[in-house]
Design an enzyme around this catalytic site. Structure first.
Site, mmCIF file in Angstrom:
data_model
loop_
_atom_site.group_PDB
_atom_site.id
_atom_site.type_symbol
_atom_site.label_atom_id
_atom_site.label_comp_id
_atom_site.label_asym_id
_atom_site.label_seq_id
_atom_site.Cartn_x
_atom_site.Cartn_y
_atom_site.Cartn_z
ATOM 1 N N HIS A 130 20.566 -23.005 -2.088
ATOM 2 C CA HIS A 130 21.887 -22.466 -2.413
ATOM 3 C C HIS A 130 22.894 -22.810 -1.321
ATOM 4 O O HIS A 130 22.561 -22.853 -0.137
ATOM 5 C CB HIS A 130 21.823 -20.959 -2.647
ATOM 6 C CG HIS A 130 21.669 -20.108 -1.413
ATOM 7 N ND1 HIS A 130 22.732 -19.581 -0.724
ATOM 8 C CD2 HIS A 130 20.558 -19.685 -0.760
ATOM 9 C CE1 HIS A 130 22.300 -18.863 0.294
ATOM 10 N NE2 HIS A 130 20.976 -18.908 0.310
ATOM 11 N N ASP A 175 22.010 -19.459 6.729
ATOM 12 C CA ASP A 175 21.873 -18.990 5.345
ATOM 13 C C ASP A 175 23.144 -19.294 4.545
ATOM 14 O O ASP A 175 24.034 -18.467 4.492
ATOM 15 C CB ASP A 175 21.576 -17.493 5.338
ATOM 16 C CG ASP A 175 21.250 -16.953 3.955
ATOM 17 O OD1 ASP A 175 20.916 -17.747 3.065
ATOM 18 O OD2 ASP A 175 21.327 -15.721 3.791
ATOM 19 N N ASP A 177 15.712 -22.826 2.049
ATOM 20 C CA ASP A 177 16.623 -21.709 2.304
ATOM 21 C C ASP A 177 16.310 -21.147 3.690
ATOM 22 O O ASP A 177 15.154 -20.845 3.999
ATOM 23 C CB ASP A 177 16.418 -20.641 1.229
ATOM 24 C CG ASP A 177 17.501 -19.574 1.232
ATOM 25 O OD1 ASP A 177 18.398 -19.622 2.087
ATOM 26 O OD2 ASP A 177 17.458 -18.693 0.354
ATOM 27 N N GLU A 220 23.699 -17.552 -5.358
ATOM 28 C CA GLU A 220 22.377 -17.049 -5.014
ATOM 29 C C GLU A 220 22.482 -15.685 -4.365
ATOM 30 O O GLU A 220 21.709 -14.770 -4.674
ATOM 31 C CB GLU A 220 21.682 -18.038 -4.062
ATOM 32 C CG GLU A 220 20.212 -17.720 -3.780
ATOM 33 C CD GLU A 220 19.978 -16.853 -2.545
ATOM 34 O OE1 GLU A 220 18.817 -16.565 -2.239
ATOM 35 O OE2 GLU A 220 20.959 -16.469 -1.887
ATOM 36 N N GLU A 221 23.457 -15.541 -3.470
ATOM 37 C CA GLU A 221 23.602 -14.282 -2.743
ATOM 38 C C GLU A 221 23.977 -13.125 -3.669
ATOM 39 O O GLU A 221 23.731 -11.967 -3.354
ATOM 40 C CB GLU A 221 24.666 -14.424 -1.651
ATOM 41 C CG GLU A 221 24.362 -15.482 -0.589
ATOM 42 C CD GLU A 221 23.213 -15.098 0.333
ATOM 43 O OE1 GLU A 221 22.532 -14.088 0.074
ATOM 44 O OE2 GLU A 221 22.997 -15.823 1.319
#
Length: 443
Positions: free
Chosen positions: A270, A282, A342, A314-315
């Site tokens: 992501h 991240d 990730d 994604e988050e």
């Protein structure tokens, strides 16, 4: 990486509260990369005709190996600003990735998708002419309210202390109660708005788990101190919230060999981030490795059956990977393997997550090449994009460096990235991809 939440399954308590909880835990070759321009966290107006397919413009150059300096260039470009789903920053990052992939000779697609319950919708609180960034809690309606404020402590009975809050905006501190309970308590006292100030550094998002009657937002501890002082003085505040009841549009970036109609192996990660952080580890780190792997695997032309994917949202709850996996499943075109990268930039060894034969093979290949690689597992109540494919029966391998200490915080910056582990994960992933592609193509 993201935190699991009930029903929707979205990271670590370092930054986000679990759904509805007001917890007190701490929470390349081709064109040269250019930084993704900073952008405000505002709702993104979907393009009526987003680009769907784009032809390649070049060919990949350089060695057919993972080069960490090239990966770091991508990481710096992506981490130049937040890439929150549904914001212009996310779309700029997608366009950056598309430009790189086209330069390597791939056909690219910008895949729009929509999701609800957006936990990162940015609003603001205004006080004395100053605007403070706020995150709209899931369940909050949109709109603007302006009124005198009142400090209510934890928004529990002791904090409200029997006061009539009619026509006032309540300002509460995080902790002690669920967000829903805070809301219900101040609503019952007559409040017409609620601001929740973090009890630890940084911003946070929350889920009311109900449909609120007035705007409810959260602010960081740093920005919230002035609001706590203002509320104690009864100053006038204004809350502007975009609401969370409408759909948010975000984007996946997909690349493949020109003319290919099927993905046998998908390599992805992501590219979105949470608010208030550059999101270097991240997951600019994983995205940068995906882009560098794309180059290394295309030096002699893009490989048949190989697809690259950078996932949005994604988050917010694995929405991007889920959208792609479901689209492929509907077309009976799921890949044989999905390799996920990730949080790949800080740590001392390669951690491989997955119970598949391919995960065991990844460790075997890395070890034989002198790369320390070990089986691992995700922390409780966390998830990543491989899960969207694993849930549909795809064999998955998840590469991570295993250090989550800075993610979802202002400390997640490029200067904390360790090139050695970024390179090791890129090398390990490349070995596995080269091993899996021939067998995947035979199935």
């Amino acid at each position: 990486m993201h935190p699991a939440r009930p029903l929707l399954a979205p990271l670590l308590a370092l930054f986000l509260a679990a759904a509805a909880c007001s917890d007190t835990a701490p929470a390349p070759a081709g064109p040269a990369p250019s930084p993704v321009a900073p952008s405000p966290s505002v709702a993104l107006t979907p393009s009526p005709t987003p680009p769907s397919a784009r032809a390649p413009t070049g060919t990949a150059a350089g060695p057919a190996s993972h080069e960490v300096d090239r990966a770091l260039e991508h990481l710096l470009a992506l981490a130049a600003s937040p890439r929150v789903a549904g914001t212009p920053g996310e779309l700029r990052a997608a366009e950056y990735a598309i430009a790189q992939l086209r330069a390597f000779g791939y056909e690219t697609e910008l895949m729009p998708f929509e999701f609800d319950g957006d936990r990162f919708r940015a609003g603001e609180v205004r006080h004395a002419g100053q605007a403070i960034e706020a995150l709209t809690m899931a369940g909050s309606p949109g709109g603007t309210v302006e009124a005198p404020s009142a400090y209510v402590g934890l928004a529990d009975p002791a904090g409200i202390a029997g006061r009539d809050l009619s026509g006032r905006i309540a300002v509460a501190e995080r902790g002690g109660l669920t967000f829903a309970a805070k809301y219900e308590n101040v609503r019952a006292a007559g409040a017409i708005g609620l601001v929740v100030v973090n009890n630890q550094p940084g911003p946070f998002s929350g889920n009311l788990t109900l449909a609120a009657a007035f705007p409810v937002v959260s602010v960081s501890q740093e920005d919230g101190q002035s609001l706590l002082d203002a509320a104690r003085a009864g100053d006038t505040l204004a809350i502007t919230s975009p609401g969370t009841t409408s759909l948010t549009t975000a984007y996946n970036v997909i690349a493949r060999r020109p003319g290919d109609t099927r993905c046998s192996v998908i390599v992805g990660g992501h590219y979105d981030s949470v608010p208030g952080t550059p999101g270097a580890n991240d997951n600019a780190s994983g995205s940068a490795n995906v882009l560098e792997l794309a180059r290394a695997l295309a030096v002699d032309g893009p490989r048949p059956g190989l697809c690259l994917a950078l996932f949005g949202a994604e988050e917010s709850g694995l929405y991007g990977s889920k959208a792609l996996a479901e689209r492929l499943a509907a077309a009976s075109a799921l890949p044989r393997y999905m390799i996920n990268l990730d949080v790949t930039g800080i740590g001392s060894r390669v951690e491989v997550i997955g119970e598949s034969a391919a995960a065991a093979r990844a460790i075997e290949l890395a070890t034989a090449a002198g790369i320390e690689a070990v089986p691992s597992s995700l922390p409780p109540n966390t998830g990543s994009d491989h899960m969207s494919f694993a849930d549909l029966g795809v064999e998955t391998v998840f590469f991570t460096s295993g250090d989550f200490s800075t993610i979802h915080s202002p400390l997640d910056t490029p200067d904390a990235i360790q090139p050695a582990i970024l390179d090791a994960i890129g090398d390990a992933a490349l070995l596995l991809i080269l091993d899996l592609l021939p067998q995947a193509g035979r199935q």
